[in-house]
Scaffold this motif. Structure first.
Motif: not given
Length: 206
Positions: A127-137, A160-167
């Motif tokens: 569930i958590v990874q699915r939500v995180r995937g939506r955030g990344s998208a 830039l998306t991995p950096y943006a998600l981390a910040v």
């Protein structure tokens, strides 16, 4: 028919009351620290009503995360026109919309962070990874939209998306840990950084 409609409305209300209570308690105590009995007391509804709607505590969590994600990502959906003209202006505008939503309703992301850091149950991890995937998208779409007139929008968003998600994650944690830290201010800095890095990538490509 009218009686059936009233029952359906009452059922929807009780479902929302259960999810509201579960979201508050789980974001404060964590999933393991919250029982169905706790949710029943907080919502003012009997255990039987909770099990009728959700079957299990895991079912409640899935519904809480699904509803929270839908509301959160709905707030991040962007209209066709923002009135902005440059990537930096668009990024500032879009990320401030996200900050406003998070500031108004932080419970969903609090629960998400608690589950991300503290749970190993495979169903909950999924569930958590699915939500995180939506955030990344969502962030990928935002960055791609900012640079859509450059001819390299997808490549810039990919980089830039991995950096943006981390910040983005770090900004939320920092603002929750210290009330003196401005979440809005941190996302302004993220917007500046993404714009600068995007322009650097464009320069390197030419």
């Amino acid at each position: 028919m009218a009686g059936r409609s009233r029952r359906l409305l009452q059922g929807d209300r009780s479902r929302d009351e259960i999810l509201d209570a579960a979201s508050r308690m789980m974001s404060e105590r964590g999933y393991e620290g919250t029982s169905v009995a706790d949710i029943a007391r907080e919502s003012g509804l009997p255990n039987s009503s909770i099990y009728w709607h959700f079957n299990s505590k895991a079912g409640i969590l899935a519904a809480v995360m699904e509803r929270g994600a839908e509301k959160f990502f709905e707030s991040m959906r962007l209209p066709d026109e923002s009135g902005t003209t440059t990537p930096a202006e668009f990024l500032h505008w879009a990320l401030q919309r996200s900050s406003d939503s998070i500031t108004a309703h932080p419970e969903f992301l609090r629960l998400f962070v608690v589950l991300l850091l503290s749970n190993s149950d495979p169903d909950i991890v999924e569930i958590v990874q699915r939500v995180r995937g939506r955030g990344s998208a969502s962030l990928h779409q935002l960055i791609e939209r900012a640079f859509r007139d450059t001819g390299a929008a997808t490549e810039i968003a990919d980089a830039l998306t991995p950096y943006a998600l981390a910040v983005f994650d770090g900004a939320f944690l920092a603002s929750q840990a210290d009330a003196a830290i401005s979440h809005s201010g941190l996302l302004d800095r993220l917007a500046d950084s993404l714009a600068a890095q995007g322009h650097d990538l464009l320069s390197q490509a030419h």
